[in-house]
Write an enzyme that holds these catalytic residues in place. Structure first.
Site, PDB file in Angstrom:
ATOM      1  CE  LYS A 171      -3.357   2.925   1.005  1.00  0.00           C
ATOM      2  NZ  LYS A 171      -4.275   3.424  -0.002  1.00  0.00           N
ATOM      3  CE  LYS A 240      -2.550   7.232   7.148  1.00  0.00           C
ATOM      4  NZ  LYS A 240      -3.735   6.400   7.340  1.00  0.00           N
TER       5      LYS A 240
HETATM    6  P1  NAD Z   1     -12.232   9.055   7.545  1.00  0.00           P
HETATM    7  O1  NAD Z   1     -11.572  10.024   8.470  1.00  0.00           O
HETATM    8  O2  NAD Z   1     -13.206   9.526   6.535  1.00  0.00           O
HETATM    9  O3  NAD Z   1     -12.962   7.911   8.412  1.00  0.00           O
HETATM   10  C1  NAD Z   1     -12.479   7.402   9.607  1.00  0.00           C
HETATM   11  C2  NAD Z   1     -13.651   7.080  10.523  1.00  0.00           C
HETATM   12  O4  NAD Z   1     -13.132   6.572  11.764  1.00  0.00           O
HETATM   13  C3  NAD Z   1     -14.503   8.289  10.884  1.00  0.00           C
HETATM   14  O5  NAD Z   1     -15.861   8.005  10.670  1.00  0.00           O
HETATM   15  C4  NAD Z   1     -14.199   8.526  12.356  1.00  0.00           C
HETATM   16  O6  NAD Z   1     -15.312   9.073  13.059  1.00  0.00           O
HETATM   17  C5  NAD Z   1     -13.896   7.127  12.818  1.00  0.00           C
HETATM   18  N1  NAD Z   1     -13.105   7.089  14.039  1.00  0.00           N
HETATM   19  C6  NAD Z   1     -12.051   7.867  14.375  1.00  0.00           C
HETATM   20  N2  NAD Z   1     -11.592   7.511  15.606  1.00  0.00           N
HETATM   21  C7  NAD Z   1     -12.354   6.476  16.016  1.00  0.00           C
HETATM   22  C8  NAD Z   1     -12.365   5.676  17.193  1.00  0.00           C
HETATM   23  N3  NAD Z   1     -11.485   5.870  18.172  1.00  0.00           N
HETATM   24  N4  NAD Z   1     -13.292   4.695  17.301  1.00  0.00           N
HETATM   25  C9  NAD Z   1     -14.187   4.480  16.303  1.00  0.00           C
HETATM   26  N5  NAD Z   1     -14.244   5.217  15.171  1.00  0.00           N
HETATM   27  C10 NAD Z   1     -13.325   6.204  15.031  1.00  0.00           C
HETATM   28  O7  NAD Z   1     -11.037   8.253   6.853  1.00  0.00           O
HETATM   29  P2  NAD Z   1     -11.113   7.425   5.478  1.00  0.00           P
HETATM   30  O8  NAD Z   1     -10.797   8.341   4.362  1.00  0.00           O
HETATM   31  O9  NAD Z   1     -12.364   6.623   5.475  1.00  0.00           O
HETATM   32  O10 NAD Z   1      -9.839   6.480   5.668  1.00  0.00           O
HETATM   33  C11 NAD Z   1      -9.847   5.353   6.531  1.00  0.00           C
HETATM   34  C12 NAD Z   1      -8.551   4.575   6.301  1.00  0.00           C
HETATM   35  O11 NAD Z   1      -8.505   4.123   4.943  1.00  0.00           O
HETATM   36  C13 NAD Z   1      -7.273   5.404   6.518  1.00  0.00           C
HETATM   37  O12 NAD Z   1      -6.298   4.609   7.119  1.00  0.00           O
HETATM   38  C14 NAD Z   1      -6.875   5.825   5.116  1.00  0.00           C
HETATM   39  O13 NAD Z   1      -5.480   6.083   5.011  1.00  0.00           O
HETATM   40  C15 NAD Z   1      -7.314   4.629   4.311  1.00  0.00           C
HETATM   41  N6  NAD Z   1      -7.672   4.896   2.903  1.00  0.00           N
HETATM   42  C16 NAD Z   1      -8.414   6.002   2.561  1.00  0.00           C
HETATM   43  C17 NAD Z   1      -8.743   6.218   1.224  1.00  0.00           C
HETATM   44  C18 NAD Z   1      -9.571   7.419   0.770  1.00  0.00           C
HETATM   45  O14 NAD Z   1      -9.613   7.694  -0.451  1.00  0.00           O
HETATM   46  N7  NAD Z   1     -10.227   8.144   1.664  1.00  0.00           N
HETATM   47  C19 NAD Z   1      -8.333   5.308   0.245  1.00  0.00           C
HETATM   48  C20 NAD Z   1      -7.619   4.171   0.636  1.00  0.00           C
HETATM   49  C21 NAD Z   1      -7.293   3.980   1.977  1.00  0.00           C
END
Ligand code: NAD
Length: 297
Positions: A171, A240
């Site tokens: 990744k 990050k």
């Molecule tokens: P996001 O910030 O939109 O979602 C994260 C969710 O986690 C939020 O709903 C938040 O409220 C929740 N959260 C935070 N702390 C928490 C806790 N202690 N307990 C329970 N819930 C909690 O992030 P995202 O964009 O959905 O990304 C999630 C992961 O996927 C990350 O690691 C990111 O690097 C990875 N990712 C994101 C994308 C993208 O395009 N957004 C693509 C591939 C991978």
């Protein structure tokens, strides 16, 4: 009847991925610190849990999609964490946390008899919504079939290794390329526009030529020329990922000259444009210094 699944983290990626599992018939228990995120899934048929521990007391398999390595560690091992759940046997992590964090988590959970599966994803919100993500699964051979059946609901599953951490290495390599393409395309497009070229023509030529990349094919036409900046991935998440890449490459003694330059530009984006802004706003760091905008007509 499909096996019950717990899902923690219902953000930009987690919400559509959890929805696919619900639509595929998995009984789902969900948890997120944002109430509105939980209600949206409950409206689609999921059951709400009050903590990560409670989620892990409802299902043998728990999936998480959380922002940072620190949050992932806390949700997995902290007070009211998954490790305290009474049913959980397997924890599948779809978040990007880096190889070391994945290896450490795996070792800590193994002491409690919990199997940790490292399986980050790529393809953005649109891939999550369409169920076409690239899923980078690292697990022992005997677990491939059932995990492929489960994760096949969110995308195409690639078995990249058998040890935790290799999904993360895969990744980080992917996201460094995505970050570098967007950063360098920003400089190329701003130069062209300042010199007097039309950005639409520039993209047409580049996409028919040798400069074509994910930024010229997707991010510039859809989110930058339109000035919508809405790909759903934040500057802080990309920062990050590049930082995690640097940590990993440096510990493996791999040169990181280009990656370090990319990381600097994202640091600037976080401080000047904002950590919560969409990662396509990186172009504004270049535009602001050059005094032009890469805008469509
Ligand atoms: P996001 O910030 O939109 O979602 C994260 C969710 O986690 C939020 O709903 C938040 O409220 C929740 N959260 C935070 N702390 C928490 C806790 N202690 N307990 C329970 N819930 C909690 O992030 P995202 O964009 O959905 O990304 C999630 C992961 O996927 C990350 O690691 C990111 O690097 C990875 N990712 C994101 C994308 C993208 O395009 N957004 C693509 C591939 C991978």
């Amino acid at each position: 009847m499909k096996e019950p699944i717990g899902f923690i983290g219902l953000g930009n990626m987690g919400k559509p991925m959890a929805t696919h599992l619900l639509n595929a018939g998995y009984p789902l228990t969900v948890f997120d610190t944002r109430e509105e995120a939980v209600s949206a899934l409950v409206d689609c048929g999921a059951k709400a849990a009050i903590s990560a521990e409670a989620t892990a007391s409802e299902a043998e398999t728990v999936i998480m999609s959380l922002p940072t390595p620190e949050i992932v560690k806390d949700v997995a091992l902290g007070p009211s964490g998954i490790i305290l759940g009474s049913k959980v046997k397997t924890l599948v992590d779809l978040s990007t946390i880096g190889p070391r964090a994945a290896q450490n988590l795996s070792a800590r959970l193994a002491i409690k008899g919990i199997n940790f599966v490292d399986s980050p994803v790529s393809g953005g919100i649109s891939g999550a919504e369409k169920g076409t993500l690239a899923v980078m699964l690292s697990c022992p051979d005997q677990q491939i079939t059932w995990l492929r059946n489960l994760l096949g609901n969110i995308g195409n599953v690639f078995h990249v290794g058998t040890e935790p951490g290799l999904g993360q290495s895969m990744k980080l390599a992917n996201n460094l390329l995505s970050a570098a393409a967007l950063a360098i395309t920003s400089e190329a497009m701003v130069m062209g526009v300042k010199a007097g070229l039309d950005p639409h023509i520039m993209l047409e030529v580049i996409n028919a030529g040798s400069g074509k990349n994910t930024a010229t094919q997707d991010k510039f036409p859809k989110a930058i020329l339109t000035r919508s900046f809405d790909r759903g991935f934040t500057n802080s998440l990309m920062h990050k990922d590049v930082e995690l890449f640097l940590e990993e490459a440096q510990s493996l003694k791999v040169p990181t000259g280009v990656a370090s330059a990319v990381q600097k530009l994202w640091q600037t984006a976080c401080s000047e444009i904002g950590p919560g802004a969409d990662f396509t706003t990186i172009v504004q760091c270049v535009e602001n210094r050059a005094g032009v905008e890469v805008k469509g007509t």
